[in-house]
Design a protein around this motif. Sequence first.
Motif, PDB file in Angstrom:
ATOM      1  N   LYS A  61       0.817  -1.213   0.000  1.00  0.00           N
ATOM      2  CA  LYS A  61       0.000   0.000   0.000  1.00  0.00           C
ATOM      3  C   LYS A  61       0.859   1.276   0.000  1.00  0.00           C
ATOM      4  O   LYS A  61       0.618   2.182  -0.798  1.00  0.00           O
ATOM      5  CB  LYS A  61      -0.941   0.002   1.217  1.00  0.00           C
ATOM      6  CG  LYS A  61      -1.781  -1.276   1.338  1.00  0.00           C
ATOM      7  CD  LYS A  61      -2.669  -1.265   2.560  1.00  0.00           C
ATOM      8  CE  LYS A  61      -1.964  -1.142   3.899  1.00  0.00           C
ATOM      9  NZ  LYS A  61      -1.099  -2.304   4.260  1.00  0.00           N
ATOM     10  N   SER A  62       1.831   1.332   0.890  1.00  0.00           N
ATOM     11  CA  SER A  62       2.668   2.541   0.951  1.00  0.00           C
ATOM     12  C   SER A  62       3.529   2.675  -0.300  1.00  0.00           C
ATOM     13  O   SER A  62       3.793   3.794  -0.757  1.00  0.00           O
ATOM     14  CB  SER A  62       3.552   2.527   2.195  1.00  0.00           C
ATOM     15  OG  SER A  62       2.754   2.622   3.349  1.00  0.00           O
ATOM     16  N   THR A  63       3.935   1.552  -0.861  1.00  0.00           N
ATOM     17  CA  THR A  63       4.691   1.599  -2.114  1.00  0.00           C
ATOM     18  C   THR A  63       3.837   2.247  -3.202  1.00  0.00           C
ATOM     19  O   THR A  63       4.322   3.092  -3.970  1.00  0.00           O
ATOM     20  CB  THR A  63       5.118   0.176  -2.530  1.00  0.00           C
ATOM     21  OG1 THR A  63       5.967  -0.351  -1.509  1.00  0.00           O
ATOM     22  CG2 THR A  63       5.848   0.170  -3.866  1.00  0.00           C
ATOM     23  N   ALA A 181      -3.821   9.780   1.710  1.00  0.00           N
ATOM     24  CA  ALA A 181      -3.636   9.652   3.156  1.00  0.00           C
ATOM     25  C   ALA A 181      -3.179   8.223   3.451  1.00  0.00           C
ATOM     26  O   ALA A 181      -3.884   7.269   3.159  1.00  0.00           O
ATOM     27  CB  ALA A 181      -4.935   9.972   3.884  1.00  0.00           C
ATOM     28  N   ASP A 182      -1.969   8.090   4.021  1.00  0.00           N
ATOM     29  CA  ASP A 182      -1.419   6.761   4.314  1.00  0.00           C
ATOM     30  C   ASP A 182      -1.615   6.458   5.801  1.00  0.00           C
ATOM     31  O   ASP A 182      -0.876   6.960   6.644  1.00  0.00           O
ATOM     32  CB  ASP A 182       0.057   6.704   3.928  1.00  0.00           C
ATOM     33  CG  ASP A 182       0.576   5.260   3.899  1.00  0.00           C
ATOM     34  OD1 ASP A 182      -0.139   4.343   4.367  1.00  0.00           O
ATOM     35  OD2 ASP A 182       1.703   5.055   3.410  1.00  0.00           O
ATOM     36  N   GLU A 183      -2.631   5.685   6.123  1.00  0.00           N
ATOM     37  CA  GLU A 183      -3.003   5.339   7.499  1.00  0.00           C
ATOM     38  C   GLU A 183      -3.173   6.572   8.392  1.00  0.00           C
ATOM     39  O   GLU A 183      -2.561   6.659   9.461  1.00  0.00           O
ATOM     40  CB  GLU A 183      -1.984   4.349   8.085  1.00  0.00           C
ATOM     41  CG  GLU A 183      -1.836   3.120   7.191  1.00  0.00           C
ATOM     42  CD  GLU A 183      -1.284   1.909   7.922  1.00  0.00           C
ATOM     43  OE1 GLU A 183      -1.510   1.805   9.133  1.00  0.00           O
ATOM     44  OE2 GLU A 183      -0.664   1.062   7.266  1.00  0.00           O
ATOM     45  N   PRO A 184      -4.044   7.500   7.977  1.00  0.00           N
ATOM     46  CA  PRO A 184      -4.160   8.772   8.710  1.00  0.00           C
ATOM     47  C   PRO A 184      -4.713   8.624  10.125  1.00  0.00           C
ATOM     48  O   PRO A 184      -4.532   9.519  10.946  1.00  0.00           O
ATOM     49  CB  PRO A 184      -5.139   9.588   7.847  1.00  0.00           C
ATOM     50  CG  PRO A 184      -5.959   8.564   7.131  1.00  0.00           C
ATOM     51  CD  PRO A 184      -4.987   7.430   6.850  1.00  0.00           C
TER      52      PRO A 184
END
Length: 248
Positions: A61-63, A181-184
Amino acid sequence: MAKSELRGRKRRKQLAGSDEIISLTNVSKAYATGAPALNGVDLHIQKGEFVFIVGDSGSGKSTMIKLLLRELVPTSGEINVMGYDLVHIRHRKIPKFRRNLGIVFQDFRLLKDRNVYENVAFAQRIVQVPNKEIKRNVPSILATVGLAGKYKAKPRQLSGGEQQRVAIARALVNRPSILLADEPTGNLDPKNSWEIMKLLEQINENGTTVLVVTHNREIVNAMQKRVVTMKKGVIVSDEEKGVYIDED
Ligand code: ADP
Ligand code: MG
């Protein structure tokens, strides 16, 4: 994803090709070591969509977020964001591209020694907005995120939920087309998590395309948005009004 769903998406893409704001075509990303972090990913997002990206830790996901920010370049495949070809984009054009993207992280990433006003104003100073406009824009965006009265506070004087609101204000002040938004809500309690997700929904309703990586099963299931599920670098489902799929 069901075959009919796939056909539906393809048809929609043909009908509204010019409204596509994010497109990944057969995208793979391998780091120097380990299995590929992404492996043949296809994802198409239309202007104005709200999309959750879910999946186990390590599923890529972050990639994907880093590829969309052009922090990383794919090993193979094509990525187009807001009309920019991110594989072939020239380096000098990257700042202009990024100006149209807002990004929010789990750990807020605020400037600890600056107050709320300065944290948000900073994003405008970088892109050389005149001070007169900054003085108008910052209070307005702080009001939007519900922090009108807190502009003089330092980050340590704020709750986690308030700090994330500052980060969202900073991400929005330059009026981006897309908010990533990455795991906000990864560092927030359930009440603050809900408030932040509702704020992201409101931002989406005002026209911004919003992509949210999350582990928050309860919120994903309640919000009835498009849900893209990743597993080991592959999209294993992509559903309108989806739910958080239980593992195994
Ligand atoms: P997620 O955000 O879904 O937890 P990531 O995109 O961070 O997943 O990671 C996907 C895979 O790529 C994981 O196996 C992770 O260990 C690996 N990975 C991520 N970043 C790097 C890196 N800089 N170098 C090597 N491997 C990495
Ligand atoms: Mg991650």
